[in-house]
Design an enzyme around this catalytic site. Structure first.
Site, PDB file in Angstrom:
ATOM      1  N   GLU A 198       7.152   8.772   6.547  1.00  0.00           N
ATOM      2  CA  GLU A 198       6.752   7.402   6.221  1.00  0.00           C
ATOM      3  C   GLU A 198       7.614   6.346   6.919  1.00  0.00           C
ATOM      4  OE1 GLU A 198       4.922   8.345   1.788  1.00  0.00           O
ATOM      5  OE2 GLU A 198       6.739   7.131   1.934  1.00  0.00           O
ATOM      6  N   GLU A 396       1.938  14.897   1.450  1.00  0.00           N
ATOM      7  CA  GLU A 396       2.313  14.509   0.091  1.00  0.00           C
ATOM      8  C   GLU A 396       1.086  14.009  -0.628  1.00  0.00           C
ATOM      9  OE1 GLU A 396       5.464  11.677  -0.525  1.00  0.00           O
ATOM     10  OE2 GLU A 396       6.714  12.586   1.038  1.00  0.00           O
TER      11      GLU A 396
END
Length: 500
Positions: A198, A396
């Site tokens: 991220e 995720e």
């Protein structure tokens, strides 16, 4: 069905390109439907070093260690990263628990502040080398494929204070030296690497919205950090290719589909802007090998273009990843701005306002965040149709609950988090549908294995297959873990049939 921003105007009527080459099936029987996934699918969990290992033995503090030491009141219940799950000492126990619930893969990260003794040269710390070898070997011996990430928000504090972290081009070179050390030490046993998890989050949190250190609010600096993170990624990719480690390397992006309030031109333009800043800003350079010209124009208009070397731009666009990791939790809904923009610095919010769907479903255990399983399908279709159908996996996905909502240990010794199971099934139905229509997805990692420490939220929200008792360190199985074990071992699940 929501109207989406331009880059998510997806073809929802695609058919599998080959009528059966994916080797999975969708069988109905009575009121139950079975959803089976491709052979050799990765079923696992995701975590990170700074959220699980503990601080013992690190030669350097990370920004999280130092920030907590100076401002513990910023952290939920003033719980910092110094203890957490103590994986550093309990890795054998934890790997046994992974095996117990059927994981065939697991993603975690190597901490820059643990592995490297000399941050300028990249020379390693031998205690850290021994730990990571032992941890990875334990996974491999138990049939669990380690997938290793290099940066999960954990800048060494010394580099942040001395150079400004990724505000500095020099730190991109230091990151590449760290990456090269990791590849040299572990590249013969780790077959799947990612450079960043991220990468937009340190930009948002640290330079726009004040939820990560260094807590600055500066649009131009945010753009500079974003560019330098991509440059660090590219330099690490170069190292990996030059060292010919024989595995694969990628990056993990959090891709949040943008949905509009209405089909009006103004709302659709707001969604287009949100998608440009929060998805395409990293996705296009790292997967399409081009910086969006619209993004560059908007940054220039606001005097926020980063200072770059043309050779570094080429370095980024020339880099090639082998696979993409995708993190997804909640959708983004926006509308055209109806109130004046009042911040005294540039942020993407100048182009839109967030919007809450009055007809949406919401998770009462996580800040009433919206639940939208359809978004998984939309992400997959976007990657298939607009990004060359690159190989990817769901790196995720997680359903947050708090301790009270999960409740106590039941008489059978299990914590009952059935709310989580039902929602995971809904999301996996949408992923199955996307794979049936050609999406090139090779696995799912749920966040997370054991309830772990989560930045300024500490342990406010729980996600794990196992509960962590903060007082004793005990790990306690949840019903979701047993459900996942059956899924991973059979490569399929059955549930009541749900409409797309």
């Amino acid at each position: 069905m929501p109207v989406t921003g331009d880059s998510f105007l997806l073809n929802r009527c695609g058919l599998p390109p080959d009528g059966g080459a994916h080797h999975f099936f969708h069988a109905s029987g009575g009121s139950m439907t079975t959803y089976a996934f491709p052979e050799h699918f990765f079923w696992g969990a995701a975590a990170s070093g700074p959220q699980t290992e503990g601080a013992d033995g690190k030669p350097h503090a990370s920004i999280w260690d130092s920030w907590y030491a100076s401002q513990p009141d910023r952290f939920f219940e003033q719980i910092g990263p110094e203890k957490v799950c103590e994986t550093l000492h309990k890795y054998k126990e934890d790997v046994a628990l992974m095996k117990n619930i059927g994981l065939n893969s697991f993603r975690t990260s190597i901490q820059w502040s643990r592995l490297i003794d000399d941050l300028e040269t990249g020379a390693p710390n031998q205690d850290a080398v021994r730990f990571y070898h032992a941890y990875f070997d334990e996974m491999i011996a138990n049939g669990i494929e380690p997938m290793i990430n290099l940066y999960h928000f954990d800048m060494p504090d010394e580099l942040q204070q001395r150079y400004g972290g990724f505000e500095s081009v020099h730190v991109t070179d230091l990151f590449a030296r760290f990456a090269a050390t990791a590849f040299r030490l572990f590249g013969h046993k780790i077959k799947y690497w990612t450079t960043f998890n991220e990468p937009i989050v340190p930009v948002e949190g640290g330079y726009l919205y004040d939820f990560h250190y260094p807590c600055k609010k500066d649009g131009k600096l945010a753009a500079q950090v974003a560019f330098n993170i991509m440059l660090a990624h590219a330099k690490a990719i170069e190292c990996y290719r030059e060292m010919q480690c024989g595995g694969e390397i990628g990056v993990v992006l959090n891709l949040t589909p943008t949905y509009t309030r209405s089909a009006s031109a103004e709302d659709k333009k707001a969604a287009w802007h949100a998608d440009l800043f929060f998805n395409r800003s990293f996705l296009d350079p790292l997967v399409k090998h081009q910086f969006p010209t619209e993004l560059c124009s908007l940054l220039a208009e606001h005097h926020c273009l980063p200072e770059v070397n043309p050779a570094d731009v080429k370095r980024i666009t020339d880099s090639r990843i082998d696979f993409l990791g995708v993190n997804y939790y909640v959708p983004r809904r926006v509308k055209a701005r109806e109130t004046p923009y009042t911040l005294d610095y540039f942020s993407p919010d100048v182009y839109f306002e967030n919007y809450i769907d009055p007809d949406g479903r919401f998770n009462p255990y996580r800040d009433n965040n919206e639940i939208l399983p359809q978004a998984i399908y939309d992400i997959a279709a976007n990657i298939r149709d607009n990004y060359g159908n690159i190989k990817w996996y769901l790196a995720e996905i997680g359903i947050a609950m708090d301790l009270a909502s999960e409740g106590p240990v039941q008489a059978d010794g299990i914590i009952d988090d059935g709310f989580r199971i039902g929602l995971m099934e809904e999301h996996l139905v949408q992923l199955h549908r996307a794979i049936a229509e050609g999406a090139n997805c090779f696995g799912v990692h749920q966040w997370t294995f054991i309830d772990n420490w989560s930045w300024i939220n500490s342990f406010k929200r729980r996600y794990g297959f196992y509960r962590l008792d903060l007082a004793t360190g005990e790990r306690q199985i949840k019903r979701n873990g047993l459900w996942f074990k059956a899924l991973a071992e059979s490569n399929q699940f059955s549930c009541e049939e749900r409409s797309a």
